[in-house]
Enzyme design. Structure first.
Site, PDB file in Angstrom:
ATOM      1  N   ILE A 153       0.832  -1.205   0.000  1.00 50.43           N
ATOM      2  CA  ILE A 153       0.000   0.000   0.000  1.00 50.43           C
ATOM      3  C   ILE A 153       0.867   1.256   0.000  1.00 50.43           C
ATOM      4  O   ILE A 153       0.586   2.228  -0.717  1.00 50.43           O
ATOM      5  CB  ILE A 153      -0.933  -0.013   1.224  1.00 50.43           C
ATOM      6  CG1 ILE A 153      -1.996  -1.104   1.068  1.00 50.43           C
ATOM      7  CG2 ILE A 153      -1.589   1.350   1.432  1.00 50.43           C
ATOM      8  CD1 ILE A 153      -2.802  -1.350   2.312  1.00 50.43           C
ATOM      9  N   TRP A 159       2.246   1.621  -3.386  1.00 48.46           N
ATOM     10  CA  TRP A 159       1.173   1.905  -4.345  1.00 48.46           C
ATOM     11  C   TRP A 159       0.783   3.390  -4.319  1.00 48.46           C
ATOM     12  O   TRP A 159       0.600   4.014  -5.362  1.00 48.46           O
ATOM     13  CB  TRP A 159      -0.035   1.032  -4.007  1.00 48.46           C
ATOM     14  CG  TRP A 159      -1.259   1.293  -4.826  1.00 48.46           C
ATOM     15  CD1 TRP A 159      -2.227   2.226  -4.578  1.00 48.46           C
ATOM     16  CD2 TRP A 159      -1.675   0.617  -6.016  1.00 48.46           C
ATOM     17  NE1 TRP A 159      -3.227   2.171  -5.528  1.00 48.46           N
ATOM     18  CE2 TRP A 159      -2.901   1.183  -6.425  1.00 48.46           C
ATOM     19  CE3 TRP A 159      -1.147  -0.432  -6.768  1.00 48.46           C
ATOM     20  CZ2 TRP A 159      -3.591   0.752  -7.550  1.00 48.46           C
ATOM     21  CZ3 TRP A 159      -1.836  -0.863  -7.887  1.00 48.46           C
ATOM     22  CH2 TRP A 159      -3.038  -0.275  -8.273  1.00 48.46           C
ATOM     23  N   HIS A 160       0.661   3.959  -3.115  1.00 49.95           N
ATOM     24  CA  HIS A 160       0.221   5.337  -2.988  1.00 49.95           C
ATOM     25  C   HIS A 160       1.347   6.346  -3.151  1.00 49.95           C
ATOM     26  O   HIS A 160       1.075   7.544  -3.253  1.00 49.95           O
ATOM     27  CB  HIS A 160      -0.454   5.547  -1.625  1.00 49.95           C
ATOM     28  CG  HIS A 160      -1.824   4.965  -1.539  1.00 49.95           C
ATOM     29  ND1 HIS A 160      -2.052   3.641  -1.247  1.00 49.95           N
ATOM     30  CD2 HIS A 160      -3.054   5.523  -1.712  1.00 49.95           C
ATOM     31  CE1 HIS A 160      -3.346   3.404  -1.235  1.00 49.95           C
ATOM     32  NE2 HIS A 160      -3.989   4.522  -1.523  1.00 49.95           N
ATOM     33  N   GLY A 161       2.582   5.880  -3.145  1.00 51.84           N
ATOM     34  CA  GLY A 161       3.697   6.798  -3.312  1.00 51.84           C
ATOM     35  C   GLY A 161       4.641   6.774  -2.127  1.00 51.84           C
ATOM     36  O   GLY A 161       4.200   6.950  -0.993  1.00 51.84           O
TER      37      GLY A 161
END
Length: 238
Positions: A103, A106-108
């Site tokens: 996660i 994925w979000h940076g």
């Protein structure tokens, strides 16, 4: 410069605005997808109906949640169960850790996303241990002899969920507004000092938990697939 209650209102506004943004974005694309007979995940549930981390992940971004469970969590859990002899709760926590690493990527890979991911994992961990404690004989005795009724257990659970909801809100402020605003809310609100404002906040969060628990099993409008019956006679041309 805002007073405490105004800051709380600002935090609630950030959450509701974030929710509406996702409802509009996902709802619009899902509407076009249904024109091609594609079954889409439901739109995010309102954050006012969510009081624990697991529900946020399960009901907010349903598509991402299904992806994480299918491709990250379950394979990690099965592999760890096969390779190591560990208590199931430990395996679950390690599989959840692998999921939150994904996660974060994925979000940076930036600091505010890192803090948000860490606080979310901490909240999930606290939930795991709380659920494990609720299955022990000591808690069953406490429920039978002290709480006695389901209503009292609900109130007791809601009271215990208040700090978790408090931490959940602050962790999301890092994602919504960045590290500077997140740090401010964290430093200002996390240490509960007994005063009028903290009592009002505690009561408000307690009421949020009670409402969320009451609506937990009530599906959202888009949680169920709508079956529309069309009368064929009405489709005939005059």
């Amino acid at each position: 410069m805002f007073p405490t209650l105004a800051l709380c209102g600002g935090g609630l506004w950030m959450g509701l605005q974030f929710h509406m943004k996702y409802v509009i974005a996902y709802g619009t694309t899902a509407a076009f997808a249904r024109l091609d007979n594609m079954e889409m995940p439901p739109t995010p549930r309102c954050i006012a109906r969510i009081h624990v981390y697991s529900q946020m992940w399960r009901y907010f971004d349903v598509g991402l949640y299904r992806f994480l469970v299918k491709y990250i969590y379950k394979p990690s859990f099965e592999a760890l169960s096969e390779w190591f002899t560990l208590p199931q709760i430990i395996i679950k926590l390690i599989a959840s850790f692998a999921t939150f690493v994904f996660i974060f990527m994925w979000h940076g890979t930036i600091m505010r996303v890192f803090v948000w991911s860490v606080l979310n994992y901490l909240g999930i961990t606290l939930e795991y241990f709380s659920k494990a404690i609720s299955t022990t004989e000591q808690y069953k005795w406490f429920k039978k002899n002290i709480l006695r009724t389901e209503a009292m257990e609900t109130r007791f659970t809601a009271m215990l969920c208040v700090p978790l909801l408090h931490l959940s809100a602050i962790s999301n402020f890092y994602l919504f507004a960045g590290r500077k605003i997140g740090n401010y809310y964290f430093q200002y609100f996390l240490p509960f000092v007994l005063n009028f404002n903290s009592v009002v906040i505690f009561i408000s969060l307690y009421c949020c938990c009670i409402v969320s628990m009451a609506l937990q099993d009530v599906p959202s409008r888009t949680d169920k697939k709508l079956h529309v019956k069309v009368n064929k006679s009405e489709m005939k041309c005059e």
